[in-house]
Every structure is written in C-alpha cells, then in structure tokens.
Design a protein around this motif. Structure first.
Motif, mmCIF file in Angstrom:
data_model
loop_
_atom_site.group_PDB
_atom_site.id
_atom_site.type_symbol
_atom_site.label_atom_id
_atom_site.label_comp_id
_atom_site.label_asym_id
_atom_site.label_seq_id
_atom_site.Cartn_x
_atom_site.Cartn_y
_atom_site.Cartn_z
ATOM 1 N N ALA A 133 0.821 -1.210 0.000
ATOM 2 C CA ALA A 133 0.000 0.000 0.000
ATOM 3 C C ALA A 133 0.859 1.266 0.000
ATOM 4 C CB ALA A 133 -0.936 -0.002 1.207
ATOM 5 N N ALA A 134 1.900 1.279 0.823
ATOM 6 C CA ALA A 134 2.765 2.462 0.894
ATOM 7 C C ALA A 134 3.571 2.633 -0.386
ATOM 8 C CB ALA A 134 3.689 2.357 2.095
ATOM 9 N N ALA A 135 4.081 1.523 -0.936
ATOM 10 C CA ALA A 135 4.879 1.604 -2.159
ATOM 11 C C ALA A 135 4.041 2.118 -3.322
ATOM 12 C CB ALA A 135 5.487 0.248 -2.489
ATOM 13 N N LYS A 136 2.793 1.687 -3.420
ATOM 14 C CA LYS A 136 1.921 2.194 -4.477
ATOM 15 C C LYS A 136 1.737 3.705 -4.350
ATOM 16 C CE LYS A 136 -0.790 -1.977 -5.491
ATOM 17 N NZ LYS A 136 -2.140 -2.606 -5.453
ATOM 18 N N GLN A 137 1.597 4.189 -3.126
ATOM 19 C CA GLN A 137 1.463 5.629 -2.912
ATOM 20 C C GLN A 137 2.758 6.347 -3.274
ATOM 21 O OE1 GLN A 137 -1.085 7.606 -2.187
ATOM 22 N NE2 GLN A 137 0.236 9.421 -2.099
ATOM 23 N N MET A 138 3.895 5.790 -2.898
ATOM 24 C CA MET A 138 5.181 6.399 -3.234
ATOM 25 C C MET A 138 5.371 6.487 -4.745
ATOM 26 S SD MET A 138 7.608 4.522 -0.390
ATOM 27 C CE MET A 138 7.393 4.791 1.372
ATOM 28 N N VAL A 139 5.004 5.422 -5.446
ATOM 29 C CA VAL A 139 5.118 5.419 -6.906
ATOM 30 C C VAL A 139 4.191 6.466 -7.510
ATOM 31 C CG1 VAL A 139 4.714 4.059 -8.993
ATOM 32 C CG2 VAL A 139 5.896 3.030 -7.041
ATOM 33 N N TYR A 173 12.398 -11.399 6.080
ATOM 34 C CA TYR A 173 13.721 -11.276 5.462
ATOM 35 C C TYR A 173 13.616 -11.492 3.952
ATOM 36 C CZ TYR A 173 18.368 -12.456 3.832
ATOM 37 O OH TYR A 173 19.522 -12.505 3.101
ATOM 38 N N GLY A 174 12.946 -12.570 3.550
ATOM 39 C CA GLY A 174 12.790 -12.851 2.130
ATOM 40 C C GLY A 174 12.004 -11.765 1.415
ATOM 41 N N LEU A 175 10.955 -11.260 2.058
ATOM 42 C CA LEU A 175 10.159 -10.175 1.496
ATOM 43 C C LEU A 175 10.991 -8.913 1.326
ATOM 44 C CD1 LEU A 175 7.471 -8.902 0.622
ATOM 45 C CD2 LEU A 175 6.939 -8.558 3.051
ATOM 46 N N THR A 176 11.808 -8.617 2.324
ATOM 47 C CA THR A 176 12.675 -7.440 2.260
ATOM 48 C C THR A 176 13.619 -7.525 1.075
ATOM 49 O OG1 THR A 176 12.572 -7.111 4.664
ATOM 50 C CG2 THR A 176 14.445 -6.119 3.502
ATOM 51 N N ARG A 177 14.247 -8.680 0.908
ATOM 52 C CA ARG A 177 15.198 -8.856 -0.194
ATOM 53 C C ARG A 177 14.507 -8.703 -1.551
ATOM 54 N NH1 ARG A 177 20.447 -8.532 0.234
ATOM 55 N NH2 ARG A 177 20.677 -10.069 -1.449
ATOM 56 N N ILE A 181 14.751 -5.543 -4.488
ATOM 57 C CA ILE A 181 15.065 -5.741 -5.903
ATOM 58 C C ILE A 181 14.006 -5.088 -6.785
ATOM 59 C CG2 ILE A 181 15.296 -7.481 -7.724
ATOM 60 C CD1 ILE A 181 16.357 -9.394 -5.479
ATOM 61 N N GLU A 182 12.737 -5.342 -6.468
ATOM 62 C CA GLU A 182 11.658 -4.880 -7.327
ATOM 63 C C GLU A 182 11.452 -3.375 -7.280
ATOM 64 O OE1 GLU A 182 8.087 -7.055 -6.539
ATOM 65 O OE2 GLU A 182 8.954 -8.983 -7.127
ATOM 66 N N LEU A 183 11.690 -2.750 -6.144
ATOM 67 C CA LEU A 183 11.395 -1.328 -5.984
ATOM 68 C C LEU A 183 12.596 -0.423 -6.220
ATOM 69 C CD1 LEU A 183 9.055 -1.518 -2.846
ATOM 70 C CD2 LEU A 183 8.395 -1.262 -5.252
ATOM 71 N N GLN A 184 13.745 -1.021 -6.492
ATOM 72 C CA GLN A 184 14.946 -0.220 -6.683
ATOM 73 C C GLN A 184 14.789 0.766 -7.843
ATOM 74 O OE1 GLN A 184 18.513 -2.577 -6.938
ATOM 75 N NE2 GLN A 184 19.780 -0.902 -6.222
ATOM 76 N N LYS A 185 14.137 0.336 -8.921
ATOM 77 C CA LYS A 185 13.973 1.218 -10.084
ATOM 78 C C LYS A 185 13.043 2.392 -9.778
ATOM 79 C CE LYS A 185 10.219 -1.534 -12.131
ATOM 80 N NZ LYS A 185 9.803 -2.333 -13.311
ATOM 81 N N CYS A 232 20.822 6.650 3.880
ATOM 82 C CA CYS A 232 20.725 5.262 3.406
ATOM 83 C C CYS A 232 20.199 5.201 1.969
ATOM 84 C CB CYS A 232 19.815 4.476 4.346
ATOM 85 S SG CYS A 232 19.922 2.688 4.161
ATOM 86 N N ALA A 233 20.307 6.297 1.235
ATOM 87 C CA ALA A 233 19.739 6.360 -0.110
ATOM 88 C C ALA A 233 20.364 5.361 -1.072
ATOM 89 C CB ALA A 233 19.877 7.774 -0.666
ATOM 90 N N ASP A 234 21.604 4.962 -0.809
ATOM 91 C CA ASP A 234 22.301 4.041 -1.719
ATOM 92 C C ASP A 234 22.417 2.633 -1.162
ATOM 93 O OD1 ASP A 234 24.025 4.701 0.338
ATOM 94 O OD2 ASP A 234 25.805 4.797 -0.935
ATOM 95 N N LYS A 235 21.625 2.320 -0.144
ATOM 96 C CA LYS A 235 21.699 1.005 0.502
ATOM 97 C C LYS A 235 20.312 0.383 0.522
ATOM 98 C CE LYS A 235 25.504 2.540 3.487
ATOM 99 N NZ LYS A 235 25.637 3.840 2.784
ATOM 100 N N THR A 236 20.197 -0.843 0.042
ATOM 101 C CA THR A 236 18.905 -1.517 0.051
ATOM 102 C C THR A 236 19.114 -3.023 0.175
ATOM 103 O OG1 THR A 236 16.733 -1.556 -1.053
ATOM 104 C CG2 THR A 236 18.680 -1.814 -2.464
ATOM 105 N N GLY A 237 18.119 -3.694 0.753
ATOM 106 C CA GLY A 237 18.175 -5.144 0.910
ATOM 107 C C GLY A 237 19.024 -5.621 2.072
#
Length: 281
Positions: A133-139, A173-177, A181-185, A232-237
């Motif tokens: 829900a939050a990611a859809k709003q961010m996009v 953990y798996g969801l985070t990883r 990957i999917e939201l990096q773009k 943390c803008a350049d760090k993910t996963g």
C-alpha cells in the motif's frame, strides 16, 4: 535541521516499545508521523485507541506533528486506511516502518493453527500489505521512499518455542530482499532491522531478565532512523541487527562448496563422506 525534515513517516505498532521510540525520534528529526497501533494485548487480542493516541499527543506536546491510526495491518482494508491517514493528514508518504507485532509462543508440538495464523497475519502478511500500500502511494507521487521492516534474530537463527514467530520473521527477510530488488527502479529502498530489545513482547524471556538498560528500544530507534533517512539512499536489501550498543549485519552465506571429483550425480554416501568440505566457509 533534522534528518527527516519535510518527510511523512508511517510507523506501525508505534503505541509502545520499539515503535514508540522510533516515532518519537523520527518526530524530533523533523518527520510528520502517523502513529499506528491497534492497541491490543501482546497476543493480539482486543483493541484500544489509547496507545496510538497517547504517542501522537506526546509528539504534538513536544512541538511535532502526528496523527494517530487505529487500523489493523493484517487486512488490505486496514493497510489502505493507514496510508490514507497519512495522505489525508500530511499529503503524502515518504517512509514506512513495519514494526507491528504480536507473540503467541508455544512449542511446535503444542501450537495450534490459530496461534500460527494470528502471528503470521500480523507480522508477515501485515508487512506485505502495508509495504504494498505504501509503495503504491510512493510510486504515485513520482517514486522515491524508504521502507524499513522489522525481522528478528529468531527468524535468522531460530528460537525454541517460536515456530510461528520465527517463520514470520524469516519470511520478512525474504520479502525485504525481494521488495528491495523490485522497488529499486522506483528509488524506494527496502531494508530491515533485527532488534534484540526488552519490550512487552520479550520481557518474560530469560535473556532479558538481567538486561537492565543495556537492551532497550531506545538502542534500536537510531538504526531505523538511519535506514529511513537519505543517509541510506544508496543502501537496500540489508538487515541491520541491533543488540544494545552492538550493531551488525545479517547475511545468507553460501559456502564455496565442493565439486564431485569425477563429475556426475552425487550419491547420498558421497555427500556424507565429503560433508566437511561441502559446508566449509
């Protein structure tokens, strides 16, 4: 200048413990905070508006901006309403911290399906629903944002009597990883904290009986702040673990392994014979 000036942050499970410390710290760093908490007991039963409302009032009394949310993270409707609270109150969502959780500890052979389902629903399903829900709003806003999940040492290493909780936290953990990957773009970072802290969910565990003030929620909040900020803008996963004054990273490690000398298919006996070489790091 605060690290989160102008940002809007949603923090679930923010009525007490780690979530409360995160909400107060984020507000001090300039964020407008949606304080979400269903207000139930540690096993997830019941509800009350008091916990979220009190933390929101604390933030306002200190000169910050906050809005309470009393919705459940474990339903699509609840997750949508949590995000809507942020948009209605502050116009956008920049940060989501998935912290809501319950415990229903029981050994594997004594655990019933209800205990399993309730813990999975709040921790794992709730993290998925709120993240989505939050990611859809961010996009929709044009992209960019920070999502901070909460996993656990129990999920990374296992823990006696917590099959449901450990499975949920390992799933996070798996969801985070995958979300990273999917939201990096979309310029959305997704990281997690793995706290060891004395809260109402953990205070009766033996390891916390003599912890004193060495393993507190206040030790965890700065890690969440870091992951939620542009530092943390350049760090993910990543999974950043916090145990009092100690911080460290959890990773899934692959051993170099061993190739079968003559090639072909391994037999079970050959696996047993070469076990030490296969697992050597």
């Amino acid at each position: 200048m605060g690290l989160l000036d102008g940002k809007v942050a949603i923090i679930t499970g923010a009525g007490g413990g780690i979530g409360r410390e995160e909400a107060l710290l984020f507000a001090r760093e300039g964020a407008k905070v949606v304080v979400n908490d269903l207000g139930g007991t540690r096993d997830g039963s019941g509800s009350s508006d008091a916990m979220a409302a009190q933390v929101a009032e604390e933030i306002k009394a200190a000169g910050g901006q906050a809005a309470p949310s009393f919705h459940s993270v474990a339903t699509p409707e609840g997750a949508a309403k949590i995000v809507k609270t942020a948009v209605d109150a502050f116009g956008r969502v920049d940060i989501l911290v998935n912290n809501a959780g319950i415990v229903r500890d029981k050994t594997l052979l004594k655990m019933d399906e209800g205990m399993w389902d309730a813990v999975i629903a709040v921790h794992l399903k709730g993290t998925f629903l709120c993240t989505q829900a939050a990611a859809k709003q961010m996009v929709a806003q044009g992209g960019g944002g920070r999502i901070v999940n909460t996993t656990s040492v129990s999920g990374m290493l296992g823990n006696f009597g917590q099959a449901n909780y450990a499975a949920a936290k390992a799933g996070i953990y798996g969801l985070t990883r995958t979300a990273a990957i999917e939201l990096q773009k979309q310029r959305i970072t997704v990281n997690a904290v793995a706290p060891i802290a004395k809260t109402r969910l953990t205070e009766d565990l033996p390891m916390f009986q003599s912890a004193g003030d060495t393993l507190t929620p206040a030790h965890v909040a700065p890690a969440a702040l870091f992951l939620a900020s542009d530092l943390c803008a350049d760090k993910t996963g990543n999974v950043l673990a916090v145990a009092g004054a100690q911080m460290y990273i959890y990773k899934v490690v692959q051993s170099p392994g061993k190739f079968k000398d003559e090639g072909g298919v391994w037999t079970a006996q050959e696996i047993a014979d070469h076990w030490d070489a296969i697992i050597k790091l």
